[in-house]
Scaffold this active site. Structure first.
Site, PDB file in Angstrom:
ATOM      1  N   LYS A  83      21.973  40.742  16.134  1.00 54.25           N
ATOM      2  CA  LYS A  83      23.148  41.784  16.308  1.00 54.25           C
ATOM      3  C   LYS A  83      23.588  43.027  15.904  1.00 54.25           C
ATOM      4  O   LYS A  83      22.649  42.470  14.527  1.00 54.25           O
ATOM      5  CB  LYS A  83      25.094  40.913  16.409  1.00 54.25           C
ATOM      6  CG  LYS A  83      26.265  41.515  17.100  1.00 54.25           C
ATOM      7  CD  LYS A  83      27.223  40.751  16.763  1.00 54.25           C
ATOM      8  CE  LYS A  83      28.186  40.725  17.580  1.00 54.25           C
ATOM      9  NZ  LYS A  83      30.042  41.051  17.426  1.00 54.25           N
TER      10      LYS A  83
HETATM   11  O1  G3P Z   1      33.694  41.236  18.436  1.00 59.26           O
HETATM   12  C1  G3P Z   1      34.717  42.437  17.696  1.00 59.26           C
HETATM   13  C2  G3P Z   1      35.313  41.426  16.956  1.00 59.26           C
HETATM   14  O2  G3P Z   1      35.586  40.479  16.151  1.00 59.26           O
HETATM   15  C3  G3P Z   1      35.837  42.914  16.911  1.00 59.26           C
HETATM   16  O3  G3P Z   1      38.009  42.371  16.996  1.00 59.26           O
HETATM   17  O4  G3P Z   1      40.211  42.518  16.413  1.00 59.26           O
HETATM   18  O5  G3P Z   1      37.688  43.077  14.811  1.00 59.26           O
HETATM   19  O6  G3P Z   1      39.126  44.710  16.325  1.00 59.26           O
HETATM   20  P1  G3P Z   1      38.840  43.048  16.129  1.00 59.26           P
END
Ligand code: G3P
Length: 222
Positions: A83
């Site tokens: 990634k």
């Molecule tokens: O896969 C990306 C994710 O982990 C981000 O999520 O909830 O931190 O915006 P969030």
């Protein structure tokens, strides 16, 4: 639509994998940090438990560091997807790693232009963060629609849309209606998807009725 779990938590990964629900895993430095300990142990374990793609993220911000880290991460298993962030160096690393046969997930995608460029660089996955767009008053799901419409016009684009930053079960239904390739879910969202109050009440009633039958004839069994 494939379902990935967005976590580095081994207990959750085992729990949902045992139900046959997981096609892959995504992680990021924040998720690794949340679990504590040495991320190497988690990476080793996750890539052993899960047969499908496991995204492990680089932390270098320049090309050569990303290449070194990407190749090191790939040593955890043939199912590792490297990634990289949506930056000029990230796209350069995406192109080189992909050319060497190492699949890449380009993360932190917030516009259709960024998704298009990541696809041109050879990304296996683009990860648009829909929840974070919703948080700032932009409709994250509209971005998924836009990317899907664009990718569908061009046969040469094989890049998969991996819907990330998912916050609730409705996001999952909407992503599936659009035809997104993958959603990556926090364990709490997958837990909510499993449940319905009528399922719980229905099961309680079945068991109570069975107990009633058994109370008249204790020898009955299945
Ligand atoms: O896969 C990306 C994710 O982990 C981000 O999520 O909830 O931190 O915006 P969030």
């Amino acid at each position: 639509m494939k379902i990935f779990l967005d976590t580095a938590n081994l207990e959750s990964i085992r729990k949902f994998n045992d139900m046959g629900l997981l096609d892959g895993i995504t992680t990021n430095p924040s998720l690794m940090s949340k679990e504590g300990g040495n991320p190497k142990d988690a990476m080793e374990e996750i890539t052993k438990i899960i047969k499908g793609d496991v995204s492990l993220e680089v932390v270098s911000t320049e090309y050569s560091g990303m290449m070194e880290e990407g190749k090191r991460l790939r040593q955890y298993g043939e199912n590792v997807v490297v990634k990289v962030p949506m930056t000029p160096d990230g796209l350069k690393a995406c192109k080189s790693l992909s050319f060497e046969g190492i699949p890449v997930n380009v993360t932190l995608i917030f516009s259709a232009n960024q998704a298009l460029l990541a696809a041109k660089s050879g990304a296996k996955y683009v990860s648009p963060f829909i929840g974070r767009l919703d948080d700032v008053g932009q409709n994250g799901m509209e971005l998924i629609k836009e990317i899907k419409e664009i990718f569908d016009h061009y046969d040469y684009i094989k890049t998969q849309i991996l819907v990330a930053s998912v916050r609730h079960p409705l996001h999952v239904i909407d992503a599936a209606k659009i035809g997104a390739d993958v959603v990556t879910l926090p364990p709490a969202v997958l837990d909510k998807m499993l449940q319905h109050p009528l399922t719980k009440i229905g099961l309680e009633n079945f068991l109570a009725d069975w107990d009633k039958l058994k109370s008249g004839n204790p020898d009955i069994e299945i």
